[in-house]
Design an enzyme around this catalytic site. Structure first.
Site, PDB file in Angstrom:
ATOM      1  N   ARG A  23      -2.903 -10.306 -10.190  1.00 49.51           N
ATOM      2  CA  ARG A  23      -4.430 -10.579  -9.536  1.00 49.51           C
ATOM      3  C   ARG A  23      -4.928 -11.645  -9.873  1.00 49.51           C
ATOM      4  O   ARG A  23      -6.047 -11.811  -9.714  1.00 49.51           O
ATOM      5  CB  ARG A  23      -5.139  -9.384  -9.939  1.00 49.51           C
ATOM      6  CG  ARG A  23      -4.827  -7.844  -9.524  1.00 49.51           C
ATOM      7  CD  ARG A  23      -5.424  -7.701  -7.939  1.00 49.51           C
ATOM      8  NE  ARG A  23      -4.840  -6.190  -7.712  1.00 49.51           N
ATOM      9  CZ  ARG A  23      -5.770  -5.466  -7.465  1.00 49.51           C
ATOM     10  NH1 ARG A  23      -7.082  -5.503  -7.769  1.00 49.51           N
ATOM     11  NH2 ARG A  23      -5.527  -4.144  -7.259  1.00 49.51           N
ATOM     12  N   ARG A  27     -11.404 -11.500  -6.870  1.00 45.49           N
ATOM     13  CA  ARG A  27     -12.856 -11.810  -6.703  1.00 45.49           C
ATOM     14  C   ARG A  27     -13.472 -12.646  -8.000  1.00 45.49           C
ATOM     15  O   ARG A  27     -14.571 -13.046  -7.797  1.00 45.49           O
ATOM     16  CB  ARG A  27     -13.576 -10.597  -6.671  1.00 45.49           C
ATOM     17  CG  ARG A  27     -13.377  -9.976  -5.144  1.00 45.49           C
ATOM     18  CD  ARG A  27     -13.709  -8.574  -5.254  1.00 45.49           C
ATOM     19  NE  ARG A  27     -12.655  -7.545  -6.006  1.00 45.49           N
ATOM     20  CZ  ARG A  27     -12.529  -6.380  -6.162  1.00 45.49           C
ATOM     21  NH1 ARG A  27     -13.614  -5.635  -5.216  1.00 45.49           N
ATOM     22  NH2 ARG A  27     -12.093  -5.585  -6.697  1.00 45.49           N
ATOM     23  N   ARG A  36     -12.562 -14.854   1.429  1.00 43.40           N
ATOM     24  CA  ARG A  36     -12.652 -13.295   1.672  1.00 43.40           C
ATOM     25  C   ARG A  36     -13.694 -13.141   2.877  1.00 43.40           C
ATOM     26  O   ARG A  36     -13.547 -11.919   3.498  1.00 43.40           O
ATOM     27  CB  ARG A  36     -12.538 -12.521   0.524  1.00 43.40           C
ATOM     28  CG  ARG A  36     -12.887 -11.073   0.648  1.00 43.40           C
ATOM     29  CD  ARG A  36     -11.738 -10.373   0.786  1.00 43.40           C
ATOM     30  NE  ARG A  36     -11.648  -9.006   1.122  1.00 43.40           N
ATOM     31  CZ  ARG A  36     -12.063  -8.329   2.357  1.00 43.40           C
ATOM     32  NH1 ARG A  36     -12.492  -9.239   3.336  1.00 43.40           N
ATOM     33  NH2 ARG A  36     -12.198  -7.027   2.283  1.00 43.40           N
ATOM     34  N   ASP A  73      -1.066  -6.479  -0.305  1.00 41.05           N
ATOM     35  CA  ASP A  73      -1.480  -5.211  -1.070  1.00 41.05           C
ATOM     36  C   ASP A  73      -0.362  -4.371  -1.006  1.00 41.05           C
ATOM     37  O   ASP A  73       0.429  -4.041   0.026  1.00 41.05           O
ATOM     38  CB  ASP A  73      -2.795  -4.680  -0.684  1.00 41.05           C
ATOM     39  CG  ASP A  73      -3.495  -3.697  -1.696  1.00 41.05           C
ATOM     40  OD1 ASP A  73      -4.084  -4.185  -2.590  1.00 41.05           O
ATOM     41  OD2 ASP A  73      -3.225  -2.667  -1.643  1.00 41.05           O
ATOM     42  N   TYR A 148      -1.261   7.456  -3.542  1.00 40.67           N
ATOM     43  CA  TYR A 148      -2.347   6.983  -2.799  1.00 40.67           C
ATOM     44  C   TYR A 148      -2.035   7.929  -1.297  1.00 40.67           C
ATOM     45  O   TYR A 148      -3.082   8.203  -0.943  1.00 40.67           O
ATOM     46  CB  TYR A 148      -2.414   5.433  -2.678  1.00 40.67           C
ATOM     47  CG  TYR A 148      -2.668   4.913  -3.898  1.00 40.67           C
ATOM     48  CD1 TYR A 148      -4.098   4.832  -3.961  1.00 40.67           C
ATOM     49  CD2 TYR A 148      -2.141   4.325  -4.840  1.00 40.67           C
ATOM     50  CE1 TYR A 148      -4.518   3.817  -5.205  1.00 40.67           C
ATOM     51  CE2 TYR A 148      -2.574   3.517  -5.872  1.00 40.67           C
ATOM     52  CZ  TYR A 148      -3.967   3.603  -6.084  1.00 40.67           C
ATOM     53  OH  TYR A 148      -4.300   3.091  -7.151  1.00 40.67           O
TER      54      TYR A 148
HETATM   55  O1  CP3 Z   1      -1.704 -10.269  -7.978  1.00 46.15           O
HETATM   56  C1  CP3 Z   1      -2.119 -11.024  -6.803  1.00 46.15           C
HETATM   57  O2  CP3 Z   1      -3.007 -11.816  -6.931  1.00 46.15           O
HETATM   58  C2  CP3 Z   1      -1.434 -10.532  -5.350  1.00 46.15           C
HETATM   59  C3  CP3 Z   1      -2.217  -9.880  -4.742  1.00 46.15           C
HETATM   60  C4  CP3 Z   1      -2.320  -8.089  -5.011  1.00 46.15           C
HETATM   61  C5  CP3 Z   1      -3.380  -7.619  -4.531  1.00 46.15           C
HETATM   62  N1  CP3 Z   1      -3.216  -6.289  -4.825  1.00 46.15           N
HETATM   63  C6  CP3 Z   1      -4.647  -7.926  -4.009  1.00 46.15           C
HETATM   64  C7  CP3 Z   1      -5.889  -7.024  -3.985  1.00 46.15           C
HETATM   65  C8  CP3 Z   1      -1.567  -7.492  -5.572  1.00 46.15           C
HETATM   66  C9  CP3 Z   1      -0.324  -7.623  -6.102  1.00 46.15           C
HETATM   67  C10 CP3 Z   1      -2.018  -6.146  -5.508  1.00 46.15           C
HETATM   68  C11 CP3 Z   1      -1.305  -4.813  -5.910  1.00 46.15           C
HETATM   69  C12 CP3 Z   1      -2.038  -3.478  -5.922  1.00 46.15           C
HETATM   70  N2  CP3 Z   1      -2.817  -3.109  -4.768  1.00 46.15           N
HETATM   71  C13 CP3 Z   1      -1.716  -2.658  -6.844  1.00 46.15           C
HETATM   72  C14 CP3 Z   1      -0.826  -2.606  -8.024  1.00 46.15           C
HETATM   73  C15 CP3 Z   1      -1.078  -3.091  -9.010  1.00 46.15           C
HETATM   74  C16 CP3 Z   1      -2.362  -2.511  -9.868  1.00 46.15           C
HETATM   75  O3  CP3 Z   1      -3.518  -3.321  -9.954  1.00 46.15           O
HETATM   76  O4  CP3 Z   1      -2.199  -1.602 -10.365  1.00 46.15           O
HETATM   77  C17 CP3 Z   1      -2.574  -1.508  -6.522  1.00 46.15           C
HETATM   78  C18 CP3 Z   1      -2.564  -0.191  -7.154  1.00 46.15           C
HETATM   79  C19 CP3 Z   1      -3.260  -1.884  -5.362  1.00 46.15           C
HETATM   80  C20 CP3 Z   1      -4.242  -0.853  -4.564  1.00 46.15           C
HETATM   81  C21 CP3 Z   1      -5.638  -1.647  -4.479  1.00 46.15           C
HETATM   82  N3  CP3 Z   1      -5.811  -2.818  -3.604  1.00 46.15           N
HETATM   83  C22 CP3 Z   1      -6.764  -1.054  -4.865  1.00 46.15           C
HETATM   84  C23 CP3 Z   1      -6.852   0.202  -6.099  1.00 46.15           C
HETATM   85  C24 CP3 Z   1      -7.606  -1.799  -4.598  1.00 46.15           C
HETATM   86  C25 CP3 Z   1      -9.175  -1.767  -4.903  1.00 46.15           C
HETATM   87  C26 CP3 Z   1      -9.598  -2.019  -6.213  1.00 46.15           C
HETATM   88  C27 CP3 Z   1     -10.668  -3.220  -6.089  1.00 46.15           C
HETATM   89  O5  CP3 Z   1     -10.876  -3.689  -7.345  1.00 46.15           O
HETATM   90  O6  CP3 Z   1     -11.638  -2.835  -5.631  1.00 46.15           O
HETATM   91  C28 CP3 Z   1      -7.176  -2.851  -3.745  1.00 46.15           C
HETATM   92  C29 CP3 Z   1      -7.835  -4.206  -3.089  1.00 46.15           C
HETATM   93  C30 CP3 Z   1      -7.345  -5.454  -3.574  1.00 46.15           C
HETATM   94  N4  CP3 Z   1      -6.203  -5.881  -3.620  1.00 46.15           N
HETATM   95  C31 CP3 Z   1      -8.071  -6.622  -4.009  1.00 46.15           C
HETATM   96  C32 CP3 Z   1      -7.399  -7.588  -4.025  1.00 46.15           C
HETATM   97  C33 CP3 Z   1      -7.612  -9.117  -4.454  1.00 46.15           C
HETATM   98  C34 CP3 Z   1      -9.618  -6.627  -3.773  1.00 46.15           C
HETATM   99  C35 CP3 Z   1     -10.165  -6.219  -2.580  1.00 46.15           C
HETATM  100  C36 CP3 Z   1     -11.095  -7.469  -1.842  1.00 46.15           C
HETATM  101  O7  CP3 Z   1     -10.844  -8.537  -2.271  1.00 46.15           O
HETATM  102  O8  CP3 Z   1     -11.787  -7.161  -1.011  1.00 46.15           O
END
Ligand code: CP3
Length: 341
Positions: A23, A27, A36, A73, A148
């Protein structure tokens, strides 16, 4: 130019481990929040190749990480099974909950068209990344994505998904197989567009009996690894069965992955003693330590580097970086790993 992450994944033990963070685009970076803010929907943002490529490059520009991970994602793949996905601010991902009956009607759509923009992001990145930086493509593992889909979003204990495994095993098997097959096509597309490593995120591999772990984590992961080989894709695959505990060993021995990403709960001594000799390991700093910073951050960083000094090792967190982490802490960490502080 040689790429240190690829070297380590081929078994080389360098002087200092390479480093990137799960990640790392997100943010906690003001420049991420700025880009974003130009797109309301998170899904639309992920499917905007220019913007996704831009935010992928931000942490490389700022910290000089050794690898870039494609910005996308894990929850895009349900769209290839014609399931809706959306994100609600402050609440995370939402989907229409899936029942065993719904699963009977699912079929895989045009993966390459629906997720084509992600392939375009990878192509842009493979042209723009610095020569020493490795490009990592990724997907969610079938079990984690299935949780999910069945729950309709995140959940406290993934109860409905776990119950479905025991109550409707044939529906669960079908769902996992469809997800694996759609994921193979998605990863083949990423590989053909220029990804150099593929990572499988199984964020919910914790807390299940061995038989279930075999059926929902190991078997679908092996199906993907085998499917990639069958499609002629010979890239290193990093598996991340988060929370698997002692089941990391069966996962390492049976799935065919090249390397393992370790979560921060796994004992490093157990890992070095029990995981296959020579297998590259990635991890495993507790993201909360990065949040705290200071001397504990230095001490934990040093401990992890020394714990894995006899192995091919890529330094990383045990899970994703959180939005509250000060950018200075990340600079401090990178300097410490590189031995320049
Ligand atoms: O790692 C990276 O920088 C690459 C991008 C990436 C994102 N999500 C961007 C993201 C990767 C590899 C993921 C994987 C992901 N997404 C997982 C597996 C890894 C983990 O963290 O367990 C999972 C379970 C998800 C599902 C997901 N996506 C959730 C639960 C959320 C919301 C969580 C939150 O913090 O709000 C997301 C959103 C998400 N994916 C964001 C980012 C940067 C934040 C949303 C935003 O910027 O508006």
């Amino acid at each position: 130019m040689s790429k240190i992450v690829l070297d380590v994944l081929s078994g080389v033990i360098p002087q200092r481990p390479p480093v990137w963070l799960m990640r790392q685009a997100g943010r906690y970076l003001p420049e991420y929040r700025q880009v974003r803010a130009t797109t309301n929907s998170f899904i639309e943002f992920c499917l905007s190749p220019e913007k996704a490529a831009e935010v992928t490059l931000q942490p490389i520009d700022r910290f000089g990480f050794d690898a870039a991970i494609l910005f996308a994602d894990i929850l895009l793949i349900p769209m290839t099974l014609d399931r809706r996905v959306w994100f609600e601010a402050g609440e995370g991902p939402k989907l229409d909950p899936l029942s065993a009956d719904d699963i009977a009607d699912l079929e895989i759509g045009d993966v390459e068209a629906i997720l084509g923009p992600v392939g375009e992001t990878v192509s842009i990145l493979s042209r723009q990344l610095p020569g020493q930086t490795t490009l990592i493509g990724f997907a969610g593992s079938p079990w984690t994505v299935a949780t999910y889909m069945i729950e309709g979003g995140g959940s406290k204990d993934r109860w409905n998904a776990r119950r479905m495994y025991w109550q409707h095993p044939e529906a669960m098997e079908k769902l996992l197989d469809l997800l694996a097959d759609a994921t193979i096509r998605y990863l083949v597309m990423q590989a053909n567009a220029g990804a150099e490593v593929l990572k499988l995120f199984d964020s919910w591999a914790e807390g299940m009996p061995p038989r279930m772990f075999n059926d929902v984590v190991i078997r679908p992961t092996k199906r993907i690894v085998d499917g990639l080989k069958h499609a002629g894709i010979d890239l290193p695959v990093i598996g991340f069965p988060k929370g698997a505990g002692t089941s990391y060993r069966a996962y390492a021995e049976q799935t065919g992955v090249t390397a393992l990403a370790l979560d921060h709960g796994l004992d490093a001594g157990w890992a070095t003693a029990n995981l296959p000799a020579g297998m590259p390991l990635q991890g495993q700093l507790d993201p909360a330590v990065l949040g705290a910073g200071g001397k504990e951050l230095d001490a934990e960083t040093d401990r992890i580097i020394s714990a894995f000094s006899n192995r091919p090792h890529i330094f990383n967190l045990g899970h994703g970086i959180t939005p509250d982490v000060p950018v200075d802490h990340v600079h401090r960490l990178v300097k410490r790993v590189r031995g320049t502080s």
